[in-house]
Write a protein that holds these residues in place. Structure first.
Motif, PDB file in Angstrom:
ATOM      1  N   GLN A  22       0.734  -1.275   0.002  1.00  0.00           N
ATOM      2  CA  GLN A  22       0.009  -0.026  -0.092  1.00  0.00           C
ATOM      3  C   GLN A  22       0.842   1.713   0.394  1.00  0.00           C
ATOM      4  OE1 GLN A  22      -2.067  -0.612   3.277  1.00  0.00           O
ATOM      5  NE2 GLN A  22      -3.683  -1.736   2.369  1.00  0.00           N
ATOM      6  N   LYS A  43       3.763   1.053  -1.439  1.00  0.00           N
ATOM      7  CA  LYS A  43       4.548   1.520  -1.992  1.00  0.00           C
ATOM      8  C   LYS A  43       3.782   2.696  -3.140  1.00  0.00           C
ATOM      9  CE  LYS A  43       7.881  -1.841  -3.187  1.00  0.00           C
ATOM     10  NZ  LYS A  43       8.272  -3.393  -3.650  1.00  0.00           N
ATOM     11  N   GLN A  44       2.473   1.899  -3.602  1.00  0.00           N
ATOM     12  CA  GLN A  44       1.067   2.576  -4.398  1.00  0.00           C
ATOM     13  C   GLN A  44       1.376   4.195  -3.924  1.00  0.00           C
ATOM     14  OE1 GLN A  44      -1.857  -0.215  -4.063  1.00  0.00           O
ATOM     15  NE2 GLN A  44      -1.342  -2.145  -5.663  1.00  0.00           N
ATOM     16  N   ALA A  45       1.128   4.498  -2.805  1.00  0.00           N
ATOM     17  CA  ALA A  45       0.714   5.532  -3.030  1.00  0.00           C
ATOM     18  C   ALA A  45       2.006   6.645  -2.576  1.00  0.00           C
ATOM     19  CB  ALA A  45       0.584   5.373  -0.953  1.00  0.00           C
ATOM     20  N   GLU A  92       3.728   6.064  -5.872  1.00  0.00           N
ATOM     21  CA  GLU A  92       3.960   5.900  -6.961  1.00  0.00           C
ATOM     22  C   GLU A  92       3.118   6.917  -7.387  1.00  0.00           C
ATOM     23  OE1 GLU A  92       2.911   2.431  -8.352  1.00  0.00           O
ATOM     24  OE2 GLU A  92       5.712   1.682  -7.686  1.00  0.00           O
ATOM     25  N   SER A  93       1.922   7.461  -6.385  1.00  0.00           N
ATOM     26  CA  SER A  93       0.564   8.122  -7.353  1.00  0.00           C
ATOM     27  C   SER A  93       1.074   9.609  -6.897  1.00  0.00           C
ATOM     28  CB  SER A  93      -0.636   7.958  -6.657  1.00  0.00           C
ATOM     29  OG  SER A  93      -1.005   6.856  -5.502  1.00  0.00           O
TER      30      SER A  93
END
Length: 71
Positions: free
Chosen positions: A64, A66-68, A70-71
């Motif tokens: 989570q 890591k995804q946050a 990237e955005s």
């Protein structure tokens, strides 16, 4: 090569020369005394509950984050 440790007496400043330790005496002084551990009675220890003070995040949490990032 011979190593000599030079220690000076601080009261009268006379040098005290110590011979180097031989290999056999260095090995015996550096190894722990196993006889003491064999005599140890672990039943006398009180029971404790182990708690992690700084647990590692779960795999889901790191994904989570890591995804946050990237955005």
């Amino acid at each position: 090569m011979v190593k000599i440790l030079l220690v000076v007496n601080i009261t009268d400043r006379t040098p005290l020369v110590r011979p180097p330790r031989s290999a056999s005496s260095a090995a015996t002084s550096d190894t722990p005394d196993v006889a003491e551990t064999e005599k140890f009675d672990g039943s006398k220890l009180k029971k404790t509950e182990t708690q992690e003070k700084n647990p590692l995040p779960s795999k889901e949490t790191t994904e989570q984050e890591k995804q946050a990032g990237e955005s």
